[in-house]
Design a protein around this motif. Structure first.
Motif, short mmCIF file in Angstrom:
data_model
loop_
_atom_site.label_atom_id
_atom_site.label_comp_id
_atom_site.label_asym_id
_atom_site.label_seq_id
_atom_site.Cartn_x
_atom_site.Cartn_y
_atom_site.Cartn_z
N THR A 171 13.22 -3.12 -34.12
CA THR A 171 11.89 -3.53 -33.63
C THR A 171 11.99 -4.64 -32.58
O THR A 171 11.00 -4.92 -31.91
N ALA A 172 13.13 -5.27 -32.47
CA ALA A 172 13.29 -6.35 -31.48
C ALA A 172 13.42 -5.75 -30.09
O ALA A 172 14.05 -4.70 -29.90
N PRO A 173 12.84 -6.40 -29.09
CA PRO A 173 12.94 -5.87 -27.72
C PRO A 173 14.38 -5.90 -27.20
O PRO A 173 15.14 -6.82 -27.51
N GLY A 174 14.72 -4.87 -26.46
CA GLY A 174 16.04 -4.81 -25.84
C GLY A 174 17.17 -4.38 -26.74
O GLY A 174 18.34 -4.48 -26.37
N THR A 175 16.84 -3.85 -27.93
CA THR A 175 17.89 -3.44 -28.86
C THR A 175 18.16 -1.93 -28.80
O THR A 175 18.91 -1.42 -29.62
N GLY A 176 17.54 -1.23 -27.86
CA GLY A 176 17.84 0.18 -27.71
C GLY A 176 16.75 1.09 -28.24
O GLY A 176 15.64 0.65 -28.56
N ALA A 177 17.09 2.35 -28.35
CA ALA A 177 16.12 3.38 -28.74
C ALA A 177 15.69 3.23 -30.19
O ALA A 177 16.46 2.78 -31.04
N ALA A 178 14.45 3.61 -30.46
CA ALA A 178 13.96 3.68 -31.83
C ALA A 178 14.59 4.89 -32.52
O ALA A 178 14.98 5.86 -31.86
N PRO A 179 14.71 4.86 -33.86
CA PRO A 179 15.34 5.99 -34.56
C PRO A 179 14.70 7.33 -34.24
O PRO A 179 15.41 8.33 -34.01
N TRP A 180 13.35 7.40 -34.24
CA TRP A 180 12.69 8.68 -33.96
C TRP A 180 12.90 9.11 -32.52
O TRP A 180 13.00 10.30 -32.22
N GLY A 181 12.99 8.15 -31.59
CA GLY A 181 13.24 8.48 -30.19
C GLY A 181 14.64 9.04 -30.00
O GLY A 181 14.84 10.03 -29.29
N ALA A 182 15.62 8.40 -30.65
CA ALA A 182 17.00 8.90 -30.57
C ALA A 182 17.11 10.27 -31.21
O ALA A 182 17.79 11.17 -30.67
N PRO B 294 24.03 2.16 -58.58
CA PRO B 294 22.87 1.34 -58.17
C PRO B 294 23.27 0.18 -57.25
O PRO B 294 22.50 -0.18 -56.35
N MET B 295 24.45 -0.40 -57.46
CA MET B 295 24.88 -1.49 -56.59
C MET B 295 25.07 -1.01 -55.16
O MET B 295 24.68 -1.68 -54.20
N THR B 296 25.68 0.17 -55.00
CA THR B 296 25.86 0.73 -53.67
C THR B 296 24.52 1.07 -53.03
O THR B 296 24.30 0.85 -51.84
N THR B 297 23.60 1.60 -53.84
CA THR B 297 22.27 1.95 -53.33
C THR B 297 21.54 0.72 -52.80
O THR B 297 20.94 0.77 -51.72
N VAL B 298 21.59 -0.37 -53.55
CA VAL B 298 20.92 -1.60 -53.10
C VAL B 298 21.57 -2.13 -51.82
O VAL B 298 20.88 -2.55 -50.89
N GLN B 299 22.89 -2.07 -51.75
CA GLN B 299 23.59 -2.56 -50.56
C GLN B 299 23.21 -1.73 -49.32
O GLN B 299 22.89 -2.29 -48.26
N LEU B 300 23.24 -0.42 -49.46
CA LEU B 300 22.90 0.44 -48.32
C LEU B 300 21.42 0.29 -47.97
O LEU B 300 21.05 0.31 -46.79
N GLY B 301 20.56 0.15 -48.99
CA GLY B 301 19.15 -0.05 -48.72
C GLY B 301 18.91 -1.33 -47.95
O GLY B 301 18.10 -1.37 -47.00
N THR B 302 19.60 -2.40 -48.33
CA THR B 302 19.49 -3.67 -47.61
C THR B 302 19.94 -3.51 -46.16
O THR B 302 19.30 -4.02 -45.23
N ALA B 303 21.06 -2.80 -45.97
CA ALA B 303 21.58 -2.59 -44.62
C ALA B 303 20.59 -1.81 -43.76
O ALA B 303 20.36 -2.14 -42.59
N VAL B 304 19.97 -0.77 -44.34
CA VAL B 304 19.00 0.03 -43.58
C VAL B 304 17.81 -0.84 -43.17
O VAL B 304 17.30 -0.72 -42.05
N VAL B 305 17.36 -1.71 -44.06
CA VAL B 305 16.24 -2.62 -43.72
C VAL B 305 16.64 -3.51 -42.56
O VAL B 305 15.85 -3.73 -41.62
N VAL B 306 17.86 -4.05 -42.59
CA VAL B 306 18.34 -4.90 -41.49
C VAL B 306 18.36 -4.12 -40.18
O VAL B 306 17.87 -4.61 -39.15
N PHE B 307 18.90 -2.90 -40.21
CA PHE B 307 18.96 -2.10 -38.98
C PHE B 307 17.57 -1.78 -38.46
O PHE B 307 17.31 -1.83 -37.25
N ALA B 308 16.66 -1.43 -39.37
CA ALA B 308 15.30 -1.09 -38.96
C ALA B 308 14.58 -2.29 -38.35
O ALA B 308 13.87 -2.16 -37.35
N LEU B 309 14.77 -3.48 -38.93
CA LEU B 309 14.16 -4.68 -38.38
C LEU B 309 14.72 -5.00 -36.99
O LEU B 309 13.98 -5.39 -36.09
N LEU B 310 16.03 -4.84 -36.84
CA LEU B 310 16.64 -5.09 -35.53
C LEU B 310 16.13 -4.11 -34.48
O LEU B 310 16.01 -4.45 -33.30
#
Length: 301
Positions: free
Chosen positions: A205-216, A187-203
């Motif tokens: 959405t910022a302009p100029g950060t590259g392709a969206a996951p579905w586009g890539a 569970p500790m690893t799951t929470v850590q990876l989940g937090t990281a995925v949220v960070v990546f997903a939020l980034l």
């Protein structure tokens, strides 16, 4: 005539060693795989896809453990996840701008940085043997990054060096955040990876950060999907469960020793499959990095 019960045979060491060594191999190959899948404009998208694929599996397997986590453990794991997201960002951007061989060898400096940082925090002087090992590793990195002559290290080399420092911070935080000590790894690893995925997903959405996951993902060729699945299934899911399985059947130091061969496999894969060349200085530097980190590990064990 009575029979004598014989003790059950102990499992042979290689039954455990081979899967752990396989983890070191796939981790070593992950730098070349990431380099093949990722470009400057798809780093965030690839990170979302890589960990988003395995997160439901981890969450399903550790659902009971997730429900049992206290609020303090959730906060501690979340903080570690923020640090982990920084590590993956530095590593992935770094490998885009340097060779897979350099990436795997430079990141191994974590094994030197961590005891040095621990000594600084506890105000204890490292042994002369360890300092000599650290100096050997640093000299090796300098030579490794100068394979074409004495020039400024690449941006990718510097990012991998920062990633090694970030890994050190992650290790030290895991050892010092009381709430996470003794908590179940899944569970500790799951929470850590989940937090990281949220960070990546939020980034993303910022302009100029590259392709969206579905586009890539829509632009991926079969080879790209193969590389991504290798990173997700082999380098993340397989690696995590093998480590959990192995530490229950052998000593943590033996697991650490086998996983410590990761930079060797990174160099082997980069040269054999990636067509990378080190040059004379690079070969000497790679040898010094491997010798220094191995020497340093033995001196602290």
């Amino acid at each position: 005539m009575s029979s004598i019960a014989l003790p059950a045979p102990r499992p042979r060491a290689w039954h455990t060693d081979v899967p752990v060594l396989a983890v070191a191999v796939v981790w070593g190959a992950s730098y070349l795989a990431a380099k093949g899948v990722t470009t400057q404009s798809t780093v965030l998208a690839v990170l979302v896809l890589r960990f988003g694929i395995v997160l439901p599996v981890l969450a399903g397997a550790g659902l009971r453990g997730l429900r049992a986590l206290s609020a303090a453990q959730w906060r501690g794991a979340g903080l570690l996840g923020l640090i982990l997201s920084g590590i993956f960002l530095l590593e992935t951007y770094g490998v885009v701008h340097t060779s897979a061989t350099n990436a795997g060898l430079i990141i191994s400096l974590t094994m030197i940085f961590t005891p040095l940082a621990e000594s600084a925090l506890t105000r204890t002087r490292p042994s002369r043997t360890f300092l000599a090992a650290a100096g050997t590793s640093v000299l090796g990195v300098v030579l490794l990054t100068q394979g074409g002559g004495f020039t400024t290290p690449s941006a990718g080399d510097l990012l991998m060096l920062l990633a090694a420092l970030a890994r050190t911070v992650h290790v030290l935080c895991m050892a010092r955040i009381r709430a996470v000590q003794g908590a179940d790894a899944l569970p500790m690893t799951t929470v850590q990876l989940g937090t990281a995925v949220v960070v990546f997903a939020l980034l993303c959405t910022a302009p100029g950060t590259g392709a969206a996951p579905w586009g890539a993902a829509a632009a991926f060729r079969p080879a790209d999907w193969a590389g991504l699945l290798f990173l997700s299934v082999c380098c993340t899911l397989f690696a995590f469960f093998v480590q959990m399985w192995a530490v229950r059947r052998t000593s943590p130091s033996r697991v650490s020793l086998l996983l410590g061969t990761e930079p060797l496999w990174a160099a082997a894969v980069g040269i054999a499959l990636g067509g990378e060349k080190l040059g004379v200085l690079g070969v000497v530097g790679a040898a010094l990095v491997l010798a220094g980190t191995g020497w340093g590990r033995r001196s602290t064990s």
